[in-house]
Scaffold this motif. Structure first.
Motif, PDB file in Angstrom:
ATOM      1  N   LEU A   1       0.840  -1.088   0.043  1.00  0.00           N
ATOM      2  CA  LEU A   1       0.119  -0.017   0.018  1.00  0.00           C
ATOM      3  C   LEU A   1       0.898   1.237  -0.045  1.00  0.00           C
ATOM      4  N   MET A   2       0.583   2.443  -0.633  1.00  0.00           N
ATOM      5  CA  MET A   2       1.121   3.717  -0.630  1.00  0.00           C
ATOM      6  C   MET A   2       0.512   4.378   0.515  1.00  0.00           C
ATOM      7  N   VAL A   3       1.091   5.044   1.268  1.00  0.00           N
ATOM      8  CA  VAL A   3       0.798   5.797   2.383  1.00  0.00           C
ATOM      9  C   VAL A   3       0.808   7.320   2.126  1.00  0.00           C
ATOM     10  N   ILE A   4      -0.153   7.935   2.419  1.00  0.00           N
ATOM     11  CA  ILE A   4      -0.382   9.510   2.376  1.00  0.00           C
ATOM     12  C   ILE A   4      -0.516  10.020   3.765  1.00  0.00           C
ATOM     13  N   ASP A   5       0.046  11.254   3.701  1.00  0.00           N
ATOM     14  CA  ASP A   5      -0.187  11.916   4.835  1.00  0.00           C
ATOM     15  C   ASP A   5      -1.629  12.600   4.941  1.00  0.00           C
ATOM     16  N   HIS A   6      -1.783  13.519   5.962  1.00  0.00           N
ATOM     17  CA  HIS A   6      -3.148  13.983   6.240  1.00  0.00           C
ATOM     18  C   HIS A   6      -3.324  15.385   5.122  1.00  0.00           C
ATOM     19  N   ASP A   7      -2.180  15.748   4.347  1.00  0.00           N
ATOM     20  CA  ASP A   7      -2.465  16.773   3.379  1.00  0.00           C
ATOM     21  C   ASP A   7      -2.431  16.122   2.086  1.00  0.00           C
ATOM     22  N   GLY A   8      -2.311  14.827   1.975  1.00  0.00           N
ATOM     23  CA  GLY A   8      -2.393  13.972   0.545  1.00  0.00           C
ATOM     24  C   GLY A   8      -1.199  13.964   0.021  1.00  0.00           C
ATOM     25  N   ARG A   9      -0.096  13.982   0.949  1.00  0.00           N
ATOM     26  CA  ARG A   9       1.468  14.011   0.255  1.00  0.00           C
ATOM     27  C   ARG A   9       1.880  12.484   0.398  1.00  0.00           C
ATOM     28  N   PHE A  10       2.472  12.087  -0.538  1.00  0.00           N
ATOM     29  CA  PHE A  10       3.277  10.690  -0.329  1.00  0.00           C
ATOM     30  C   PHE A  10       4.005  10.673   0.889  1.00  0.00           C
ATOM     31  N   ALA A  11       3.836   9.690   1.706  1.00  0.00           N
ATOM     32  CA  ALA A  11       4.586   9.575   3.113  1.00  0.00           C
ATOM     33  C   ALA A  11       5.357   8.322   3.107  1.00  0.00           C
ATOM     34  N   GLY A  12       5.129   7.302   2.392  1.00  0.00           N
ATOM     35  CA  GLY A  12       5.967   6.053   2.643  1.00  0.00           C
ATOM     36  C   GLY A  12       5.061   4.901   1.981  1.00  0.00           C
ATOM     37  N   SER A  13       5.454   3.636   2.113  1.00  0.00           N
ATOM     38  CA  SER A  13       4.734   2.333   1.927  1.00  0.00           C
ATOM     39  C   SER A  13       4.633   1.487   3.108  1.00  0.00           C
ATOM     40  N   LEU A  14       3.701   0.646   2.768  1.00  0.00           N
ATOM     41  CA  LEU A  14       3.564  -0.424   3.915  1.00  0.00           C
ATOM     42  C   LEU A  14       3.091  -1.718   3.105  1.00  0.00           C
ATOM     43  N   SER A  15       3.853  -2.504   3.286  1.00  0.00           N
ATOM     44  CA  SER A  15       3.671  -4.086   2.658  1.00  0.00           C
ATOM     45  C   SER A  15       2.767  -5.034   3.504  1.00  0.00           C
ATOM     46  N   GLU A  16       2.436  -5.891   2.697  1.00  0.00           N
ATOM     47  CA  GLU A  16       1.589  -7.106   3.636  1.00  0.00           C
ATOM     48  C   GLU A  16       2.582  -7.621   4.394  1.00  0.00           C
ATOM     49  N   GLU A  17       3.973  -7.791   4.089  1.00  0.00           N
ATOM     50  CA  GLU A  17       4.814  -8.353   4.715  1.00  0.00           C
ATOM     51  C   GLU A  17       5.246  -7.670   6.069  1.00  0.00           C
ATOM     52  N   ASP A  18       5.196  -6.199   5.908  1.00  0.00           N
ATOM     53  CA  ASP A  18       5.546  -5.392   7.131  1.00  0.00           C
ATOM     54  C   ASP A  18       4.185  -5.807   8.069  1.00  0.00           C
ATOM     55  N   LEU A  19       2.846  -5.954   7.578  1.00  0.00           N
ATOM     56  CA  LEU A  19       2.101  -6.251   8.538  1.00  0.00           C
ATOM     57  C   LEU A  19       2.153  -7.569   8.918  1.00  0.00           C
ATOM     58  N   VAL A  20       2.261  -8.629   8.388  1.00  0.00           N
ATOM     59  CA  VAL A  20       2.302 -10.012   9.018  1.00  0.00           C
ATOM     60  C   VAL A  20       3.625 -10.119   9.872  1.00  0.00           C
ATOM     61  N   ARG A  21       4.957  -9.501   9.554  1.00  0.00           N
ATOM     62  CA  ARG A  21       5.888  -9.576  10.353  1.00  0.00           C
ATOM     63  C   ARG A  21       5.621  -8.803  11.568  1.00  0.00           C
ATOM     64  N   ALA A  22       4.909  -7.759  11.968  1.00  0.00           N
ATOM     65  CA  ALA A  22       4.387  -7.280  13.174  1.00  0.00           C
ATOM     66  C   ALA A  22       3.455  -8.057  13.595  1.00  0.00           C
TER      67      ALA A  22
END
Length: 147
Positions: A35-56
Motif C-alpha cells: 500500500l502507498m501511504v499518504i499524510d493528512h495533506d494528501g502527500r506521499f509519506a511512504g509505503s506499507l507492505s503486507e509483509e510489514d503487516l504480517v511481520r508485526a
C-alpha cells in the motif's frame, strides 16, 4: 517510453493514522502486496507492505516456546497478537525512505531501480503527491503491448 505511459493511476493507498486492521482490509480488498501511504495533506509519506503487516504480528521464538512450541501454538499466538495490534496505528510500520520515480522518468530507469533493489512496486510521485504506482506487471505489459 515514460513511467506515465504504463503506470497504474489511482493506486491502493491508506492514510497515516489508519489502523492495522484497516490496512489489512485494504490489502485484502485491493489484492496488492504494498500500500502507498499518504499524510493528512494528501502527500506521499511512504509505503506499507503486507509483509510489514504480517511481520508485526509474527510471534517471536521465545513466545512460541513459552506457548507450547507447536505450530498450532505459533498460529494461535499469531492470531492473538494480530487481534491485539489491530487497533494500533500503522505509522511505526510505514517505510518512509521508499525509492520513488516521477511520471516523467524513463521507464528503463525505473526498471533498473526495481531490479537492482528488488522492488516489486514503485510509488510514482510528482511534486510530493502520489500519482500512481509502477509494478513489475506494468513493466511486462509495456513489453507486450509496445513491442
Amino acid at each position: 517510453m515514460l513511467v506515465s505511459d504504463v503506470m497504474t493511476a489511482f493506486p491502493a493507498h491508506i492514510r497515516l493514522g489508519s489502523t492495522i486492521r484497516r490496512a489489512a482490509e485494504v490489502v485484502s480488498v485491493s489484492e496488492v502486496g504494498q500500500l502507498m501511504v499518504i499524510d493528512h495533506d494528501g502527500r506521499f509519506a511512504g509505503s506499507l507492505s503486507e509483509e510489514d503487516l504480517v511481520r508485526a504480528m509474527l510471534p517471536g521464538f521465545d513466545d512460541v516456546t513459552a506457548g507450547g512450541g507447536t505450530l498450532a501454538d505459533a498460529f494461535r499466538i499469531f492470531l492473538e497478537k494480530g487481534r491485539a495490534l489491530a487497533d494500533r496505528v500503522i505509522d511505526p510500520l510505514v517505510v518512509r525512505d521508499t525509492a520513488t520515480v516521477s511520471p516523467a522518468d524513463e521507464l528503463a530507469r525505473a526498471a533498473i531501480v526495481m531490479v537492482e533493489r528488488g522492488i516489486r512496486r514503485l510509488p510514482v510521485v510528482d511534486e510530493g503527491n502520489l500519482v500512481g504506482t509502477l509494478s513489475r506487471a506494468d513493466l511486462c505489459r509495456a513489453v507486450i503491448y509496445h513491442s
